[in-house]
Design a protein around this motif. Structure first.
Motif, PDB file in Angstrom:
ATOM      1  N   SER A   1     154.616 109.536  45.507  1.00  0.00           N
ATOM      2  CA  SER A   1     153.738 108.870  44.533  1.00  0.00           C
ATOM      3  C   SER A   1     152.271 109.183  44.825  1.00  0.00           C
ATOM      4  N   CYS A   2     151.915 109.288  46.103  1.00  0.00           N
ATOM      5  CA  CYS A   2     150.541 109.675  46.450  1.00  0.00           C
ATOM      6  C   CYS A   2     150.254 111.102  45.979  1.00  0.00           C
ATOM      7  N   ALA A   3     151.222 111.995  46.162  1.00  0.00           N
ATOM      8  CA  ALA A   3     151.056 113.371  45.678  1.00  0.00           C
ATOM      9  C   ALA A   3     150.878 113.369  44.162  1.00  0.00           C
ATOM     10  N   GLY A   4     151.636 112.522  43.466  1.00  0.00           N
ATOM     11  CA  GLY A   4     151.491 112.407  42.021  1.00  0.00           C
ATOM     12  C   GLY A   4     150.126 111.879  41.611  1.00  0.00           C
ATOM     13  N   LEU A   5     149.627 110.885  42.339  1.00  0.00           N
ATOM     14  CA  LEU A   5     148.295 110.348  42.027  1.00  0.00           C
ATOM     15  C   LEU A   5     147.211 111.395  42.249  1.00  0.00           C
ATOM     16  N   LEU A   6     147.329 112.148  43.336  1.00  0.00           N
ATOM     17  CA  LEU A   6     146.336 113.196  43.589  1.00  0.00           C
ATOM     18  C   LEU A   6     146.430 114.287  42.522  1.00  0.00           C
ATOM     19  N   GLY A   7     147.640 114.609  42.111  1.00  0.00           N
ATOM     20  CA  GLY A   7     147.810 115.569  41.023  1.00  0.00           C
ATOM     21  C   GLY A   7     147.160 115.074  39.740  1.00  0.00           C
ATOM     22  N   ALA A   8     147.331 113.782  39.454  1.00  0.00           N
ATOM     23  CA  ALA A   8     146.706 113.193  38.262  1.00  0.00           C
ATOM     24  C   ALA A   8     145.191 113.234  38.370  1.00  0.00           C
ATOM     25  N   ALA A   9     144.663 112.974  39.569  1.00  0.00           N
ATOM     26  CA  ALA A   9     143.210 113.002  39.766  1.00  0.00           C
ATOM     27  C   ALA A   9     142.659 114.394  39.475  1.00  0.00           C
ATOM     28  N   TYR A  10     143.358 115.420  39.944  1.00  0.00           N
ATOM     29  CA  TYR A  10     142.901 116.784  39.677  1.00  0.00           C
ATOM     30  C   TYR A  10     143.076 117.157  38.208  1.00  0.00           C
TER      31      TYR A  10
END
Length: 177
Positions: free
Chosen positions: A20-29
């Motif tokens: 989920s953290c990887a997904g949030l960082l992906g969303a941020a980018y």
């Protein structure tokens, strides 16, 4: 379905937290490079906290005790790191929400872009700006269901902090028995 839920363990939760953290960082980018929403200093601090939470969950995933063994100190340290990182994220998101709630005349002045500050400011000054925020942090450039981005990240960080606390308690209680 019930047997699937019963078969899930903290180990699966650590992996879900990391993903989920990887997904949030992906969303941020995605927001930055596709939607062209420039991140403010507090946004960057929340990204850093998200990265640290993800690293903590990943470390917990790899530090899990083997069948029947008590929880290791490595697992507990990973969960404490995750909890501390989540609390940093809670603080940063809450601080940004506070800045967004200020009347226009009380909002701090806007500063240069984060990239410019990263290139020109010494690390101590950059950290100071990241912790205090500036007028850019008070801008609301995106909402979902009427709530701004820091409101949603605050919910995520509260969830991460709760999950890390729950896991810490659970692995500590297992050891006591």
């Amino acid at each position: 379905m019930k047997s699937l839920i019963q078969s899930l363990s903290l180990h699966h939760g650590y992996l879900a937290g990391f993903l989920s953290c990887a997904g949030l960082l992906g969303a941020a980018y995605y927001f930055e490079y596709v939607l062209f929403l420039e991140p403010c200093p507090l946004c960057m601090l929340q990204r850093l906290a998200t990265l640290f939470v993800g690293i903590g969950f990943l470390a917990a995933f790899f530090s899990r005790p083997r069948q029947g063994n008590p929880a290791s100190w490595g697992l507990k340290l990973a969960l404490l790191f995750t909890l501390a990182s989540a609390l940093l994220g809670v603080w940063a998101a809450d601080h940004q929400l506070w800045l967004q709630s200020l009347p226009k005349e009380e909002v701090p002045a806007c500063g240069p872009s984060f990239d410019y500050m990263l290139e020109t400011l010494p690390l101590t000054e950059l950290l100071k700006v990241m912790l205090h925020g500036d007028g850019n942090c008070a801008e609301i450039t995106w909402t979902f269901l009427g709530k701004s981005m820091p409101w949603w990240t605050l919910l995520c960080f509260l969830g991460y902090a709760s999950a890390a606390t729950f896991a810490l308690v659970k692995v500590s209680v297992k050891r006591a028995h």
